[in-house]
Motif scaffolding. Structure first.
Motif, PDB file in Angstrom:
ATOM      1  N   GLY A 114      -3.787  -1.155  -0.682  1.00 31.55           N
ATOM      2  CA  GLY A 114      -3.126  -1.977  -1.189  1.00 31.55           C
ATOM      3  C   GLY A 114      -3.656  -2.676  -2.085  1.00 31.55           C
ATOM      4  N   LYS A 115      -3.025  -4.265  -2.217  1.00 27.16           N
ATOM      5  CA  LYS A 115      -3.455  -5.032  -3.419  1.00 27.16           C
ATOM      6  C   LYS A 115      -4.851  -5.687  -2.953  1.00 27.16           C
ATOM      7  CE  LYS A 115      -0.365  -8.623  -1.805  1.00 27.16           C
ATOM      8  NZ  LYS A 115       0.940  -9.466  -2.454  1.00 27.16           N
ATOM      9  N   GLY A 116      -5.021  -5.910  -1.549  1.00 30.30           N
ATOM     10  CA  GLY A 116      -6.286  -6.550  -1.077  1.00 30.30           C
ATOM     11  C   GLY A 116      -6.161  -8.070  -1.244  1.00 30.30           C
ATOM     12  N   SER A 166     -12.269  -7.026   2.445  1.00 28.15           N
ATOM     13  CA  SER A 166     -11.263  -6.625   1.705  1.00 28.15           C
ATOM     14  C   SER A 166     -11.573  -7.302   0.450  1.00 28.15           C
ATOM     15  CB  SER A 166      -9.896  -7.735   2.007  1.00 28.15           C
ATOM     16  OG  SER A 166      -8.712  -7.434   1.085  1.00 28.15           O
ATOM     17  N   THR A 167     -11.014  -6.592  -0.828  1.00 28.28           N
ATOM     18  CA  THR A 167     -11.493  -6.795  -2.029  1.00 28.28           C
ATOM     19  C   THR A 167     -10.176  -6.791  -2.991  1.00 28.28           C
ATOM     20  OG1 THR A 167     -13.641  -5.928  -1.830  1.00 28.28           O
ATOM     21  CG2 THR A 167     -12.678  -6.204  -4.253  1.00 28.28           C
ATOM     22  N   LEU A 168      -9.889  -7.599  -3.924  1.00 25.85           N
ATOM     23  CA  LEU A 168      -8.638  -7.640  -4.870  1.00 25.85           C
ATOM     24  C   LEU A 168      -8.648  -6.379  -5.472  1.00 25.85           C
ATOM     25  CD1 LEU A 168      -8.581 -11.501  -5.861  1.00 25.85           C
ATOM     26  CD2 LEU A 168      -6.917 -10.372  -4.534  1.00 25.85           C
ATOM     27  N   GLY A 169      -7.312  -5.800  -5.366  1.00 21.56           N
ATOM     28  CA  GLY A 169      -6.979  -4.590  -5.969  1.00 21.56           C
ATOM     29  C   GLY A 169      -7.707  -3.240  -5.502  1.00 21.56           C
ATOM     30  N   LYS A 170      -8.601  -3.304  -4.418  1.00 21.37           N
ATOM     31  CA  LYS A 170      -9.075  -2.323  -3.693  1.00 21.37           C
ATOM     32  C   LYS A 170      -8.711  -2.091  -2.216  1.00 21.37           C
ATOM     33  CE  LYS A 170     -13.058  -2.427  -6.997  1.00 21.37           C
ATOM     34  NZ  LYS A 170     -14.656  -1.921  -7.140  1.00 21.37           N
ATOM     35  N   GLY A 171      -7.855  -2.741  -1.727  1.00 16.62           N
ATOM     36  CA  GLY A 171      -7.492  -2.417  -0.474  1.00 16.62           C
ATOM     37  C   GLY A 171      -8.057  -3.333   0.434  1.00 16.62           C
ATOM     38  N   SER A 172      -7.891  -3.018   1.735  1.00 23.54           N
ATOM     39  CA  SER A 172      -8.507  -3.731   2.959  1.00 23.54           C
ATOM     40  C   SER A 172      -9.094  -2.811   4.076  1.00 23.54           C
ATOM     41  CB  SER A 172      -7.577  -4.958   3.424  1.00 23.54           C
ATOM     42  OG  SER A 172      -6.912  -5.581   2.433  1.00 23.54           O
ATOM     43  N   SER A 173      -9.901  -3.224   4.820  1.00 27.48           N
ATOM     44  CA  SER A 173     -10.371  -2.641   6.046  1.00 27.48           C
ATOM     45  C   SER A 173     -10.527  -3.775   7.127  1.00 27.48           C
ATOM     46  CB  SER A 173     -11.852  -1.877   5.802  1.00 27.48           C
ATOM     47  OG  SER A 173     -11.738  -1.075   4.630  1.00 27.48           O
ATOM     48  N   ALA A 224       0.716  -1.306   0.069  1.00 30.43           N
ATOM     49  CA  ALA A 224       0.002  -0.060  -0.174  1.00 30.43           C
ATOM     50  C   ALA A 224       0.880   1.316   0.009  1.00 30.43           C
ATOM     51  CB  ALA A 224      -1.051   0.091   1.116  1.00 30.43           C
ATOM     52  N   LYS A 225       0.338   2.381  -0.668  1.00 28.87           N
ATOM     53  CA  LYS A 225       0.818   3.595  -0.448  1.00 28.87           C
ATOM     54  C   LYS A 225       0.532   4.543   0.583  1.00 28.87           C
ATOM     55  CE  LYS A 225       3.609   3.057  -3.986  1.00 28.87           C
ATOM     56  NZ  LYS A 225       5.035   3.000  -3.993  1.00 28.87           N
ATOM     57  N   ASN A 226      -0.772   4.105   0.814  1.00 24.63           N
ATOM     58  CA  ASN A 226      -1.506   5.119   2.071  1.00 24.63           C
ATOM     59  C   ASN A 226      -2.239   4.215   2.962  1.00 24.63           C
ATOM     60  OD1 ASN A 226      -1.048   8.033   1.075  1.00 24.63           O
ATOM     61  ND2 ASN A 226      -1.933   6.893  -0.693  1.00 24.63           N
ATOM     62  N   ALA A 227      -2.231   4.817   4.266  1.00 27.06           N
ATOM     63  CA  ALA A 227      -3.347   3.739   5.214  1.00 27.06           C
ATOM     64  C   ALA A 227      -3.716   5.093   6.102  1.00 27.06           C
ATOM     65  CB  ALA A 227      -2.299   2.601   5.985  1.00 27.06           C
ATOM     66  N   THR A 228      -4.929   4.758   6.642  1.00 21.63           N
ATOM     67  CA  THR A 228      -5.480   5.400   7.561  1.00 21.63           C
ATOM     68  C   THR A 228      -5.973   4.725   8.971  1.00 21.63           C
ATOM     69  OG1 THR A 228      -6.289   6.868   5.914  1.00 21.63           O
ATOM     70  CG2 THR A 228      -7.571   7.245   8.128  1.00 21.63           C
ATOM     71  N   ILE A 229      -5.594   5.436  10.118  1.00 16.01           N
ATOM     72  CA  ILE A 229      -6.211   4.561  11.322  1.00 16.01           C
ATOM     73  C   ILE A 229      -7.055   5.447  11.812  1.00 16.01           C
ATOM     74  CG2 ILE A 229      -5.582   3.838  13.566  1.00 16.01           C
ATOM     75  CD1 ILE A 229      -2.509   3.612  12.571  1.00 16.01           C
ATOM     76  N   ASN A 230      -8.223   5.155  12.047  1.00 12.10           N
ATOM     77  CA  ASN A 230      -9.410   5.918  12.721  1.00 12.10           C
ATOM     78  C   ASN A 230      -9.634   5.265  14.117  1.00 12.10           C
ATOM     79  OD1 ASN A 230     -10.759   7.982  10.554  1.00 12.10           O
ATOM     80  ND2 ASN A 230     -10.197   6.007   9.461  1.00 12.10           N
ATOM     81  N   ILE A 231      -9.379   6.149  14.907  1.00 18.97           N
ATOM     82  CA  ILE A 231      -9.730   5.896  16.553  1.00 18.97           C
ATOM     83  C   ILE A 231     -10.824   6.792  16.983  1.00 18.97           C
ATOM     84  CG2 ILE A 231      -8.915   5.318  18.801  1.00 18.97           C
ATOM     85  CD1 ILE A 231      -6.041   5.344  17.304  1.00 18.97           C
ATOM     86  N   SER A 232     -12.222   6.411  17.569  1.00 18.97           N
ATOM     87  CA  SER A 232     -13.161   7.213  18.110  1.00 18.97           C
ATOM     88  C   SER A 232     -13.515   6.435  19.445  1.00 18.97           C
ATOM     89  CB  SER A 232     -14.303   7.228  17.335  1.00 18.97           C
ATOM     90  OG  SER A 232     -14.770   6.194  16.766  1.00 18.97           O
TER      91      SER A 232
END
Length: 563
Positions: A514-516, A548-555, A492-500
């Protein structure tokens, strides 16, 4: 006749003795109430909230017994603020605020009514439904029409702006402008902080040019305190805003300034901490000395009264002492013997408990070392690999100063050594124990992002209070392991950490571009990393979900209850 006069004289002696005893008892209660109140403040300053709460309750009960309404009101306000700020105190803070408000109404004291209105607004704060909290802030604004209270308008407008930020941005803008119109009442530190908060709000509204304008104003202010800390925040926000605005040259310049400010702040942090601890120690020492002097003075006055009473009634007291001295001596000897037996039994029980605790501690320590090697050191080594990849790429393209990359890589090697060393010696979670979960996650994200291989952003909401220390450590380890998996596998080039944190529920969402992967083809029960995470989340009574989806990153989505 003489006998009759003698008995009258004896009755008079007894009456005087009872009056003096009552006066002495009242003074003793007042001393005790004041002592417990000061101890409550002292424990609150040291973040020992259960002890603070206990002392404030004792002080409140004594002041109620003495019917001292001003002191009762002070205790009620302290208890409200203490309970509101803590999740682990099982008490409702509102009844204390209600009593404080009724006292302010009875005295018709505008300042106390303003304090009560602001505390009610704080108690009913809800960014999704603002009307109730807003109503109390507007009551506070009405009270600031009094010239003596006009300086409090600034903080109320700032709070109203922040309250409306989430769902009513236009209203938030209006209140920010109102606050800035009163900037003459702000000192430089508060004004700079207001500019920074407003710029972040504008950035989230994608008004990058205006956000940069207010950050520039904040940069131009001569900060009186914590200048390095303010500069670090300003430079970081300017760099991020310029980047979003597409002005990468300016963004790079401010990233360089941010790195310099951050390094300077890190170099001075230890000296500042030592100085602060010394000042705190000396202040506490003086406060204790002053408190003791006041108590000693009161005791001397009471002792003088008591001495006069004792002299006046010496004959009666001597007879009572003579009759009871033998009985008391026997009772004291019996009690002493019982205490000796209790102490012997207690020592034996403590020895058994110590042995059991030692055995259990050794087993837990072995398990913790294995998890720390995987979670903590693994993250550093993954980041170190990114730096080595950059060195390899830069050796071919020569885009970045080779010395800078070598220095960064060397720092990470040193950090890996320190991580191994700390696993052998540390008894707590370091940054997490001192600074908290959010700061630890932000520092981790900054460190990984500095390798220029992946950008990790941290978004937080509602984490304005510390959680239980053991929960913070567990959650940080989980986040750390998930980020390590992204670095190793996601490309991956970018990632986000959301904490609430909302309504006693800690929600964490970690996303990457990333590649998922195909979730149906992956066994989530295999592998030390993902299996360990699921086990920890289950142990915390939480939920764990992967999308996660191939080619669309992961959550990765985590929901963990907070008691």
């Amino acid at each position: 006749m003489l006998i009759h006069l003698y008995f009258k004289f004896k009755k008079l002696q007894i009456i005087i003795f009872l009056i003096c005893s009552f006066s002495y008892g009242q003074n003793t209660k007042l001393d005790s109430a004041y002592f417990y109140f000061k101890k409550g403040k002292e424990f609150d300053y040291k973040n020992k909230h259960f002890k603070s709460y206990s002392n404030f309750i004792k002080s409140l009960d004594l002041y109620k017994n003495l019917d001292l309404k001003d002191s009762i009101a002070k205790c009620n306000l302290e208890l409200f603020e203490l309970i509101t700020s803590q999740n682990n105190l099982e008490d409702n803070s509102k009844p204390y605020l209600d009593e404080y408000y009724n006292y302010a109404l009875e005295k018709k004291d505008s300042l106390n009514l303003l304090k009560a209105a602001n505390r009610y607004a704080q108690y009913f704060w809800n960014a999704d439904s603002v009307n109730l909290s807003k109503g109390y802030y507007l009551k506070g604004l009405e009270l600031t029409k009094n010239k003596k209270l006009s300086k409090y308008k600034v903080s109320i407008y700032s709070n109203l702006a922040y309250l409306h930020t989430k769902k009513y941005p236009d209203t938030a803008t209006r209140y920010y402008n109102k606050a800035l119109e009163l900037k003459k009442f702000m000192n430089n530190d508060v004004l700079a902080g207001t500019y920074i908060n407003y710029s972040i709000f504008l950035k989230n509204q994608k008004k990058y040019n205006k956000a940069i304008e207010y950050l520039k104003k904040a940069e131009a202010i001569e900060i009186e305190h914590y200048k390095l800390k303010y500069n670090k925040i300003i430079y970081r926000n300017l760099a991020n805003t310029y980047k979003l605005y597409g002005k990468h040259k300016n963004a790079y310049e401010y990233y360089e300034k941010y790195n310099i400010a951050r390094d300077s702040l890190n170099n001075t942090a230890q000296n500042i901490a030592i100085s602060d601890l010394n000042i705190k120690y000396e202040t506490e020492k003086k406060e204790k000395l002053n408190l003791q002097l006041e108590i000693d003075k009161e005791k001397q006055q009471n002792q003088l009264i008591a001495s006069l009473v004792i002299i006046f009634l010496g004959s009666i007291i001597s007879i009572l002492l003579f009759k009871n001295s033998t009985k008391k001596r026997k009772v004291a000897e019996q009690q002493k013997e019982l205490e000796t037996q209790k102490n012997i039994t207690l020592i034996k029980e403590q020895e058994i408990s110590t042995i059991n605790a030692m055995v259990n501690g050794q087993e837990k320590e072995r398990k913790q070392i294995a998890e720390d090697l995987h979670d903590n050191l693994g993250s550093v080594l993954a980041t170190l690999k990114l730096h080595f990849d950059n060195l390899k790429i830069n050796n071919e393209k020569k885009k970045i100063d080779q010395k800078v990359l070598f220095d960064k890589t060397e720092k990470l090697i040193d950090e890996a050594y320190l991580k191994v060393r700390s696993i052998a010696h540390a008894k707590n979670a370091g940054v997490i124990a001192n600074e908290g979960l959010l700061t630890a996650v932000q520092m981790m994200a900054e460190k990984i992002s500095s390798a220029d291989k992946i950008q990790i952003d941290v978004v937080d909401f509602g984490l304005n209070k510390r959680l239980d220390n053991s929960l913070e450590i567990s959650v940080f380890r989980i986040i750390q392991e998930l980020v390590t998996n992204i670095i190793k596998h996601a490309e991956a080039k970018n990632a986000t950490i959301n904490i609430s944190l909302y309504d006693k529920n800690l929600n964490i969402i970690i996303e990457d571009d990333g590649k998922g992967f195909d979730i149906n083809k992956v066994n989530l029960n295999n592998g030390m990393g993902i299996s360990s995470i699921k086990t920890r989340v289950t142990h915390l009574n939480g939920n764990f979900k992967v999308d996660s989806t191939l080619g669309k990153g992961s959550s990765i989505i985590l929901d963990i209850p907070v008691n």
